[in-house]
Design a protein around this motif. Structure first.
Motif, PDB file in Angstrom:
ATOM      1  N   TYR A  42      27.330  58.728  60.303  1.00  0.00           N
ATOM      2  CA  TYR A  42      28.840  58.097  60.279  1.00  0.00           C
ATOM      3  C   TYR A  42      29.592  58.695  59.133  1.00  0.00           C
ATOM      4  O   TYR A  42      30.852  58.156  59.050  1.00  0.00           O
ATOM      5  N   ARG A  43      28.990  59.705  58.417  1.00  0.00           N
ATOM      6  CA  ARG A  43      29.842  60.208  57.426  1.00  0.00           C
ATOM      7  C   ARG A  43      31.021  60.952  57.791  1.00  0.00           C
ATOM      8  O   ARG A  43      32.073  61.229  57.193  1.00  0.00           O
ATOM      9  N   LEU A  44      30.683  61.831  59.098  1.00  0.00           N
ATOM     10  CA  LEU A  44      31.867  62.499  59.687  1.00  0.00           C
ATOM     11  C   LEU A  44      33.006  61.783  60.125  1.00  0.00           C
ATOM     12  O   LEU A  44      34.017  62.027  59.832  1.00  0.00           O
ATOM     13  N   PRO A  45      32.824  60.539  60.878  1.00  0.00           N
ATOM     14  CA  PRO A  45      33.713  59.747  61.419  1.00  0.00           C
ATOM     15  C   PRO A  45      34.721  59.055  59.987  1.00  0.00           C
ATOM     16  O   PRO A  45      35.901  58.831  60.192  1.00  0.00           O
ATOM     17  N   GLN A  46      33.656  58.802  59.025  1.00  0.00           N
ATOM     18  CA  GLN A  46      34.665  58.206  57.832  1.00  0.00           C
ATOM     19  C   GLN A  46      35.668  59.195  57.211  1.00  0.00           C
ATOM     20  O   GLN A  46      36.421  58.894  57.137  1.00  0.00           O
ATOM     21  N   GLU A  47      35.126  60.305  57.175  1.00  0.00           N
ATOM     22  CA  GLU A  47      36.217  61.615  56.751  1.00  0.00           C
ATOM     23  C   GLU A  47      37.112  61.661  57.644  1.00  0.00           C
ATOM     24  O   GLU A  47      38.380  62.004  57.143  1.00  0.00           O
ATOM     25  N   VAL A  48      37.060  61.612  59.039  1.00  0.00           N
ATOM     26  CA  VAL A  48      38.097  61.732  59.979  1.00  0.00           C
ATOM     27  C   VAL A  48      39.187  60.629  59.691  1.00  0.00           C
ATOM     28  O   VAL A  48      40.302  60.876  59.644  1.00  0.00           O
ATOM     29  N   CYS A  49      38.622  59.463  59.365  1.00  0.00           N
ATOM     30  CA  CYS A  49      39.486  58.373  59.065  1.00  0.00           C
ATOM     31  C   CYS A  49      40.359  58.603  57.791  1.00  0.00           C
ATOM     32  O   CYS A  49      41.528  58.410  57.721  1.00  0.00           O
ATOM     33  N   ASN A  50      39.606  59.025  56.759  1.00  0.00           N
ATOM     34  CA  ASN A  50      40.154  59.544  55.510  1.00  0.00           C
ATOM     35  C   ASN A  50      41.334  60.462  55.752  1.00  0.00           C
ATOM     36  O   ASN A  50      42.508  60.533  55.263  1.00  0.00           O
ATOM     37  N   ASN A  86      47.881  50.565  71.803  1.00  0.00           N
ATOM     38  CA  ASN A  86      46.984  51.269  72.660  1.00  0.00           C
ATOM     39  C   ASN A  86      46.762  52.874  72.458  1.00  0.00           C
ATOM     40  O   ASN A  86      46.231  53.368  73.417  1.00  0.00           O
ATOM     41  N   HIS A  87      46.996  53.335  71.371  1.00  0.00           N
ATOM     42  CA  HIS A  87      46.478  54.740  71.138  1.00  0.00           C
ATOM     43  C   HIS A  87      45.202  54.728  71.048  1.00  0.00           C
ATOM     44  O   HIS A  87      44.331  53.978  70.591  1.00  0.00           O
ATOM     45  N   MET A  88      44.969  55.791  71.837  1.00  0.00           N
ATOM     46  CA  MET A  88      43.204  56.315  71.908  1.00  0.00           C
ATOM     47  C   MET A  88      42.598  56.201  70.622  1.00  0.00           C
ATOM     48  O   MET A  88      41.264  55.882  70.506  1.00  0.00           O
ATOM     49  N   LEU A  89      43.419  56.500  69.441  1.00  0.00           N
ATOM     50  CA  LEU A  89      42.706  56.612  68.057  1.00  0.00           C
ATOM     51  C   LEU A  89      42.096  55.178  67.894  1.00  0.00           C
ATOM     52  O   LEU A  89      40.746  55.096  67.409  1.00  0.00           O
ATOM     53  N   PHE A  90      42.766  54.056  67.963  1.00  0.00           N
ATOM     54  CA  PHE A  90      42.246  52.783  67.689  1.00  0.00           C
ATOM     55  C   PHE A  90      41.159  52.293  68.762  1.00  0.00           C
ATOM     56  O   PHE A  90      40.284  51.635  68.094  1.00  0.00           O
ATOM     57  N   GLY A  91      41.268  52.756  70.037  1.00  0.00           N
ATOM     58  CA  GLY A  91      40.396  52.485  70.872  1.00  0.00           C
ATOM     59  C   GLY A  91      38.931  53.154  70.549  1.00  0.00           C
ATOM     60  O   GLY A  91      37.819  52.488  70.601  1.00  0.00           O
ATOM     61  N   CYS A  92      39.028  54.199  70.238  1.00  0.00           N
ATOM     62  CA  CYS A  92      37.800  54.910  69.782  1.00  0.00           C
ATOM     63  C   CYS A  92      37.103  54.416  68.364  1.00  0.00           C
ATOM     64  O   CYS A  92      36.097  54.229  68.227  1.00  0.00           O
ATOM     65  N   ASP A 145      44.741  64.785  68.299  1.00  0.00           N
ATOM     66  CA  ASP A 145      43.972  64.496  69.467  1.00  0.00           C
ATOM     67  C   ASP A 145      42.622  65.260  69.135  1.00  0.00           C
ATOM     68  O   ASP A 145      41.676  64.658  69.410  1.00  0.00           O
ATOM     69  N   ILE A 146      42.563  66.505  68.615  1.00  0.00           N
ATOM     70  CA  ILE A 146      41.458  67.027  68.341  1.00  0.00           C
ATOM     71  C   ILE A 146      40.364  66.435  67.348  1.00  0.00           C
ATOM     72  O   ILE A 146      39.009  66.188  67.530  1.00  0.00           O
ATOM     73  N   LEU A 147      41.053  65.720  66.299  1.00  0.00           N
ATOM     74  CA  LEU A 147      40.322  64.967  65.283  1.00  0.00           C
ATOM     75  C   LEU A 147      39.716  63.724  65.897  1.00  0.00           C
ATOM     76  O   LEU A 147      38.591  63.607  65.637  1.00  0.00           O
ATOM     77  N   VAL A 148      40.483  63.240  66.813  1.00  0.00           N
ATOM     78  CA  VAL A 148      39.785  61.845  67.587  1.00  0.00           C
ATOM     79  C   VAL A 148      38.674  62.232  68.389  1.00  0.00           C
ATOM     80  O   VAL A 148      37.699  61.823  68.302  1.00  0.00           O
ATOM     81  N   THR A 149      38.802  63.245  69.283  1.00  0.00           N
ATOM     82  CA  THR A 149      37.818  63.583  70.283  1.00  0.00           C
ATOM     83  C   THR A 149      36.765  64.274  69.898  1.00  0.00           C
ATOM     84  O   THR A 149      35.715  63.813  70.155  1.00  0.00           O
ATOM     85  N   MET A 150      36.736  64.841  68.807  1.00  0.00           N
ATOM     86  CA  MET A 150      35.738  65.661  68.185  1.00  0.00           C
ATOM     87  C   MET A 150      35.109  64.543  66.994  1.00  0.00           C
ATOM     88  O   MET A 150      33.724  64.741  66.781  1.00  0.00           O
ATOM     89  N   ARG A 174      35.179  75.556  62.148  1.00  0.00           N
ATOM     90  CA  ARG A 174      33.990  74.932  61.524  1.00  0.00           C
ATOM     91  C   ARG A 174      34.041  73.496  62.096  1.00  0.00           C
ATOM     92  O   ARG A 174      33.066  72.764  62.531  1.00  0.00           O
ATOM     93  N   PHE A 175      35.277  72.713  62.167  1.00  0.00           N
ATOM     94  CA  PHE A 175      34.945  71.493  62.399  1.00  0.00           C
ATOM     95  C   PHE A 175      34.697  71.008  64.074  1.00  0.00           C
ATOM     96  O   PHE A 175      34.000  69.987  64.343  1.00  0.00           O
ATOM     97  N   THR A 176      35.279  72.227  64.787  1.00  0.00           N
ATOM     98  CA  THR A 176      35.077  71.871  66.235  1.00  0.00           C
ATOM     99  C   THR A 176      33.845  72.527  66.564  1.00  0.00           C
ATOM    100  O   THR A 176      33.591  72.529  67.947  1.00  0.00           O
ATOM    101  N   GLU A 177      33.258  73.072  65.687  1.00  0.00           N
ATOM    102  CA  GLU A 177      31.860  73.775  65.972  1.00  0.00           C
ATOM    103  C   GLU A 177      31.996  75.010  66.762  1.00  0.00           C
ATOM    104  O   GLU A 177      30.869  75.664  67.368  1.00  0.00           O
ATOM    105  N   LYS A 178      33.088  75.676  66.802  1.00  0.00           N
ATOM    106  CA  LYS A 178      33.148  77.042  67.429  1.00  0.00           C
ATOM    107  C   LYS A 178      32.514  77.879  66.549  1.00  0.00           C
ATOM    108  O   LYS A 178      32.067  78.836  66.944  1.00  0.00           O
ATOM    109  N   SER A 179      32.764  77.724  65.260  1.00  0.00           N
ATOM    110  CA  SER A 179      31.886  78.494  64.147  1.00  0.00           C
ATOM    111  C   SER A 179      30.854  77.936  63.712  1.00  0.00           C
ATOM    112  O   SER A 179      30.714  76.675  63.586  1.00  0.00           O
TER     113      SER A 179
END
Length: 1398
Positions: free
Chosen positions: A794-802, A826-832, A779-784, A744-749
């Protein structure tokens, strides 16, 4: 040869040693113990030779065994028992042949009778002796202080328990013989029957007879007594004996119930049931109320008998009914239980006769009446009985609604047991309801209205056809006949001129018939008769105009008219009346029956829907009551409430979801039973779906949990997280669920955005139990979750942070030696995150700020060099703001006066940009402080501990090498390390503090650049009027104050001014929260402003009052605020119109009551403040507050002390209202004997106030409650004396001058003029206060120094009422008092300068 002496059964064994008269057997000699073995051997030899008659010569031998039984050895006793068994068995075998011998001589019959009585006497005597010995040994076994109890048990008890059953069977076999022949054909001697049955009753007196291992013995006893009842006319004696034993031996009740039911079923002794119940029914109810032990036996017997033979109990129920009005609740319970068993087993079903239905309804009415019984145990028992009745489907539908209503009413019962059983009954009603598996009243309302309308239409349609057959045509004709006859008789009188010309006969007979019937229907009888007369002449001989002739013309006309009228309907529209008449009648009957059947069906449907609707409404009402019980003190009630909501949820009641949510916080309960009940409830509701495949189960689980999270509060989500993490840790959530959530999160379903966000939240909850769920898919959490689409919502990225933050919060503190989990800078999480925050900064969105706060928090939790990342974000965002400002400067000629922009004269900037910037600054500031205080401090300590451990290892290595030379240096190093550690802790804390105080807000740090902007927005609410911006700026100011004590001290006045004067509730709420945090971080700075925090409890806005209540609760319970008289402000929240605020106040005082005597210590100040005329608290509101607070006074010493203090308080009370308030408080206390003495001792304090009826009634209430609690005879006189004094003072009304002369009351000061009061809550502070109210109080140390200079040292503080001391009236009227002059009487809160300083 002389006749043998006759053996008479003795009342006592010693009677056989005395001469009872001529011809009676007497024991000649009691053999000694040593003579017994040979004597028994001789008896055995004689028995072999003579048979059972040998006892006639050897009776004394076995009698001697009985005489010396206690001193004899086991072998002799067992030998005697075995011998007597053989003798009686042999005699029993011989007796049938002897009894059937018609030639039996009188002497032989007498010999056998004597032998039988002797043998039975000896055998039953031995049985009784062995039984007594066994009981004694079992008592010794039960004594833990006795040693070698195994040896006692092995004496003779083992043989006796083995032989007891065969012996009872032997006696049964004996009693089944026709023994009357031995008595000359008469009835068997009563003494003999009593001898045989006496052993049975004595065995039954053994308390262990009810055990499972003695089941065979009980059956043997039952059959023996049955033989006595059937063959020996033992009915009367058995009735009395059983009744006596039930009264004295409680354990025999189940045994006798089983025996009586067996006798009634297998032996046909049904009359015994009636005799026993009649005997119990005739017992005096008053006697039973006094004898609790006897009642229990009767009650158990009645209830168990009803279970086994309900039909017989039903036929004898009338004799028991008087006990329903008796005082013994145990008997009422038993009879009501018997009724319930009869209803379940006998009076059940739809095929009952009318009389049985009447009985059933009477029983149900009695049961319903006792739902409101005076005794809680009876109410509880009746609810249990109804639960069984409903489970067995024995409750008629007509009684459903009334019983449900009674159960709902019992939810408010004061007895916990009753409430618990009421909840159980309602749950059973739901599970066994006959209406529907879905019971939503909103869903039932629509169909019900539709079907009611349909029924109404059907009734309207059927009314015309239904009216017609009600009055038959023949009946109508009989009603018309007198008028028709009178009109016909007028035909034979002279006719008026011209009348015949009007009425002409038609051409055909058929049309004439129509004409005549039409006239009849129009009630024109005279014309119809005249036309019939003419038609008879014209159509003579044609049907229907056929008559007997001229002689009876009137009768002919009436006969034709009758035929035409009664048969007019079929013949009106048809040319062939006879044929059509019959066919139309058949059709009419068919058409009439069909609508009637449909109407009945429709009425039944409407009745069914109405019942279902009413049932659903009642269940909904119960839901509201039960949901409030989830936080009761009783664990069992809470567990039942939880179980009830599980049941309700399965029936689709919409309000059930509210209850399911409401039980969530109980997961934090300290009671293991409640926590486990919540887990079980969610396990049943969500982890046990009915689908077949794993995929379908996972979908059902995810869908159900997602529904809970729709519009859920933060607290609800935290509770759900705790539950799900428990399930994950126990591996109760299958991998299929995790897989579906990731799809559901990755929208495959395919799913909606709301479902996608819910899936992400669920993954975060599961990660708390298993962090690898998130760690392996970071990585999936960050990229998606932080992709380019993130800016859309912004509610979805907020939940990603939580969710990702779970990785930081999971490691246990026990692992402090290992480095904390952090990701490289330099982790991609903080860049995103940086990119998403920066992109959204310049776009207006209501969800950007919550996302930004979550992102900044995550960066500080997980990033190495978090301050650098956040500094970059701040720099980029402020650069964007400056660019926008430059653009605005270029276009300021066009956009200077735009209403949507804020301006400072130099340029203008979009409000949302300024809002975003201020919020970002505040969040970074707060997280920077938390980062230093928590993460950096912990890391410094971790590194120091590692270094110390390394040094200690080196030292240990060196000491091992030098151990022979060392003496006591081992402890020295440890002590030095300990001292170094303590000093190092202080050094690290000082380092962190100095960074916060000197560096974070100095000119070099980035945060300092934004301070002027925040201060400008806060200082100019008119210029910056946007509510969101003002709230954000206020919150940011509070966060900046958290950094430095110096900055906090210099801006506290601004913060509290805004808190007091701002017109925006959000600003006031934010600043209350900020002030609460500051009170914990810098308590000495905030302490002088405490009164302004209390003032917010009177804010006009409910949300602000609620926030203030929560903040003050935390501060007071954590002892961050010293509690003074101002705590009365918290008490006023107990009467707040908002239910949520009342809940906050109740929770506060509930937690405060757990802290020793806190509530008791504060009560005097609270009473003093609230009873003051200036408090504006209405009298009824004061009573409500006091009722709640006095419920926490449970100790006797507290009660006695308060009684004395309240009495003393009467001396200084100034108004009648204060007299009434004080007396009401006294009435709330459960006064004990010592409390009554206190009232007597302090009687003069309130004697002159008793003339007020309200005051007098309160003291009467105190005495009435004292009497109800049960008083000793010696205190009864004291209570009566006090009551007489109260009555005398009330009637006489003591003059106050007499009391002053008596010296028992101090002069009363002249009361100051007071403004009239009108509201139940204190009025809010006026927003128009002057700035003088916000003068910064002097520092605490300076105030203490001045106070020490101005007044002598105080004595040790004693808890007293604030106005117990005597004050001069001049001092009381002063508005301002110096500290040293301030009396202990608390002044009103509005006098700011009179505030007591600590």
């Amino acid at each position: 040869m002389a006749a043998a002496p006759e053996f008479h059964l003795p009342l006592a064994p010693a009677d056989l040693l005395r001469d009872g008269g001529p011809g009676r057997y007497v024991v000649q000699e009691v053999l000694s113990v040593h003579e017994l073995p040979p004597a028994l051997a001789a008896f055995r030899a004689a028995f072999r030779a003579q048979g059972a008659l040998a006892v006639l010569q050897h009776f004394d031998c076995v009698y001697s065994v009985l005489h010396h039984f206690r001193t004899l050895g086991t072998a002799v006793k067992e030998d005697a028992l075995e011998l007597m068994m053989h003798v009686v068995s042999h005699h029993s075998s011989d007796l049938p042949a002897i009894l059937s011998d018609s030639g039996l001589s009188h002497a032989d019959r007498a010999a056998h009778l004597n032998a039988l009585k002797m043998n039975c006497y000896l055998l039953t005597g031995l049985m009784d002796a062995f039984e007594m010995e066994t009981c004694k040994n079992s008592c010794l076994e039960a004594d833990p202080g006795r040693k070698s109890r195994k040896n006692h048990a092995k004496t003779s008890g083992s043989l006796w328990e083995e032989e007891r059953e065969p012996l009872l069977q032997l006696l049964t076999q004996l009693l089944q013989l026709d023994l009357r022949q031995l008595w000359g054909g008469l009835a068997v001697e009563e003494e003999f029957v009593s001898l045989m049955t006496g052993s049975c009753y004595r065995i039954l007196e053994n308390p262990s007879i009810g055990l499972q291992r003695y089941r065979v013995t009980r059956e043997a006893l039952t059959h023996l007594l049955a033989a006595a009842l059937v063959h020996c006319d033992h009915m009367f004696s058995a009735t009395l004996k059983i009744t006596q034993m039930l009264q004295h031996f409680e354990h025999v009740a189940p045994v006798f119930a089983q025996a009586v039911s067996l006798w009634a079923k297998e032996y046909g002794l049904k009359s015994l049931v009636g005799e026993l119940l009649r005997e119990i029914g005739q017992k005096c109810p008053q006697d039973l109320a006094r004898e609790a032990s006897g009642v229990k036996g009767y009650a158990t017997f009645i209830s168990e008998l009803a279970e086994q033979i309900p039909t017989l109990v039903l036929s004898n129920m009338s004799v028991l009914l008087p006990h329903l009005d008796g005082e013994s609740y145990t008997m009422r319970n038993a009879i009501l239980a018997a009724m319930a068993e009869v209803l379940v087993q006998v009076l059940n079903g739809d095929q009952l006769e009318e009389a049985a239905r009447g009985t059933r309804d009477k029983f149900l009415d009695m049961l319903q009446a006792h739902v409101c019984d005076v005794h809680g145990f009876v109410r509880s028992r009746v609810l249990q009985l109804f639960t069984r009745i409903v489970q067995c489907k024995a409750l008629p539908l007509t009684q459903f609604q009334s019983v449900v209503s009674l159960a709902v009413g019992r939810l408010k019962d004061k007895s916990v047991l009753v409430v618990k059983n009421a909840i159980q009954l309602l749950a059973v009603f739901l599970s066994n309801n006959p209406f529907s598996s879905k019971l939503s009243w909103t869903d039932l309302d629509g169909p019900l209205k539709k079907e009611v309308q349909k029924l109404k239409e059907m009734r309207d349609r059927s009314r015309p056809t239904a009216v017609a057959p009600v009055i038959a045509p023949e009946e109508e004709w009989q009603a018309m006949l007198p008028e028709v006859r009178a009109a016909t008789q007028q035909l034979f009188q002279p006719l008026q001129e011209g009348e015949e010309e009007v009425l002409e006969v038609e051409e055909t007979a058929e049309r004439t018939v129509e004409q005549i019937t039409g006239l009849l229907k129009k009630l024109n009888y005279k014309s119809a008769a005249r036309l019939t007369q003419k038609a008879l002449c014209r159509f003579q001989g044609k049907e229907p105009f056929v008559g007997p002739g001229e002689e009876n013309e009137e009768a002919t006309i009436l006969g034709v008219l009758k035929r035409l009228y009664t048969g007019s309907c079929p013949g009106e529209n048809s040319e062939d009346p006879p044929r059509d008449n019959s066919s139309d009648k058949i059709e009419e009957v068919i058409q009439e029956e069909q609508p009637q059947t449909e109407l009945v069906k429709q009425e039944m449907l409407v009745h069914y829907l109405q019942d279902a609707y009413n049932f659903s409404v009642k269940i909904t009402e119960a839901l509201n009551l039960i949901s409030k019980m989830m936080y009761e003190n009783s664990v069992s009630v809470v567990q039942e409430a939880i179980e009830f909501f599980v049941t309700v949820s399965q029936f689709g009641v919409p309000q059930a979801l509210l209850g399911v949510r409401r039980m969530l916080p109980l997961i934090w309960s300290k009671e293991p039973g409640i926590k486990e009940a919540v887990l079980n409830a969610y396990r049943q509701l969500y982890l046990s779906p009915s689908e077949d495949s794993e995929r379908a189960k996972a979908q059902a689980l995810v869908h159900s949990l997602s529904l809970i999270m729709v519009d859920a509060s933060l607290g609800t989500i935290q509770c759900l997280e705790e539950i799900i993490s428990e399930f994950v840790q126990k591996d109760e959530i299958k991998p299929a669920v995790t897989q579906l959530l990731w799809e559901r999160f990755t929208e495959k379903s395919p799913c909606s955005s709301l479902e996608r966000r819910a899936a992400l939240m669920l993954l975060g909850m599961m990660a708390r139990g298993k962090p690898e769920i998130i760690g392996s898919n970071l990585d999936i959490l960050v990229t998606m979750g932080l992709s380019e689409k993130a800016c859309e919502d912004y509610r979805l990225p907020q939940e990603v942070c939580n969710v990702i933050s779970k990785l930081a919060s999971n490691p246990k503190p026990a692992l402090e030696k290992s480095a904390p989990f952090r990701l490289p800078q330099n982790h991609m999480l903080f860049g995103c995150l940086s990119e998403t925050v920066s992109k959204g900064f310049a776009q207006p969105s209501s969800h950007w700020i919550p996302f930004m706060e979550a992102a900044v928090t995550l960066i500080y939790q997980l990033a190495e060099g978090a301050e650098e990342i956040c500094a970059d974000i701040l720099h980029v965002c402020s650069q964007q703001a400056l660019e926008k400002l430059q653009e605005a400067d270029e276009q300021k000629a066009d956009a200077r006066d735009s209403p949507s922009r804020v301006s400072d004269g130099a340029g203008s900037l979009s409000t949302f940009l300024l809002l975003h910037l201020v919020a970002l600054v505040g969040q970074v500031a707060l997280q920077q402080v938390a980062y230093l205080e928590v993460s950096v401090s912990a890391e410094l300590r971790r590194r120091r501990l590692l270094k110390e451990e390394k040094i200690k290892k080196q030292y240990d290595t060196n000491t091992k090498k030098q151990r022979p030379q060392s003496t006591g240096n081992e402890t020295t190093m440890e002590e030095e390390l300990g001292l170094v550690g303590a000093t190092a802790d202080d050094t690290e804390a000082e380092l962190i503090r100095s960074i916060c105080e000197t560096e974070l807000l100095d000119g070099k740090h980035l945060l300092s650049a934004f301070v002027p902007l925040v201060l400008k927005i806060c200082n100019n609410p008119g210029l910056y009027s946007d509510s969101a911006l003002s709230a954000a700026a206020a919150l940011t100011l509070g966060k900046l104050c958290m950094i430095s004590s110096e900055f906090c001290d210099s801006h506290l006045r601004l913060l509290f001014t805004m808190m007091e004067k701002s017109t925006l509730p959000d600003v006031r709420s934010n600043l209350i929260i900020a002030a609460g945090d500051l009170a914990i971080r810098f308590p000495n700075l905030v302490e002088p402003w405490t009164s302004h925090l209390y003032a917010r409890l009177r804010d006009p806005c409910p949300t602000v009052r609620q926030t203030a209540g929560l903040v003050m609760t935390h501060l007071i319970l954590k002892d961050m605020v010293k509690v003074k008289g101002q705590v009365s402000e918290m008490a006023t929240l107990l009467i707040d119109p908002e239910e949520a605020i009342v809940g906050v106040a109740q929770n506060f005082f509930g937690e405060l009551a757990n802290k020793g005597n806190a509530v008791y210590n504060l009560l005097p100040d609270i009473i003093s403040h609230l009873s003051d005329p200036n408090s504006s608290i209405e009298e009824e509101s004061f009573h409500t507050i006091m009722r709640h607070l006095f419920s926490y006074i449970t100790k006797d010493k507290q009660t006695e002390s308060l009684v004395e203090k309240l009495c003393q308080r009467f001396r200084t009370a100034r108004t009648e209202r204060q007299y009434r308030d004080l007396s009401h408080c006294l009435a709330l206390l459960p006064v004990s004997e010592r409390g009554l003495h206190k009232l007597q001792d302090n009687y003069d304090c309130f004697a002159d106030k008793l003339q007020d009826p309200a005051v007098y009634n309160c003291f009467q209430t105190v005495l009435a409650r004292f009497r109800r609690a049960g008083i000793k005879p010696e205190t009864k006189a004291l209570a009566e004396e006090l009551e007489q004094k109260l009555s005398a003072s009330h009637n006489r009304g003591l003059d106050s001058t007499e009391i002053r002369q008596d010296g028992s009351q101090t002069p009363m000061p002249a009361p100051a003029k007071r403004k009239p009061t009108g509201s139940s809550r204190r009025p809010p502070l006026s927003p128009a206060n002057t700035d003088d109210d916000f003068v910064t109080p002097p520092p605490r140390t300076l105030r203490n120094h001045k106070r020490a200079q101005k007044r002598p040292p105080r004595k040790k503080a004693i808890i007293t009422f604030s106005s117990d001391e005597e004050n001069n009236s001049e001092d009381e009227l002063l508005a301002e008092l110096r500290e040293e002059e301030t009396p202990t009487k608390t002044t009103p809160i509005t006098r700011s300068s009179a505030r007591r300083l600590r």
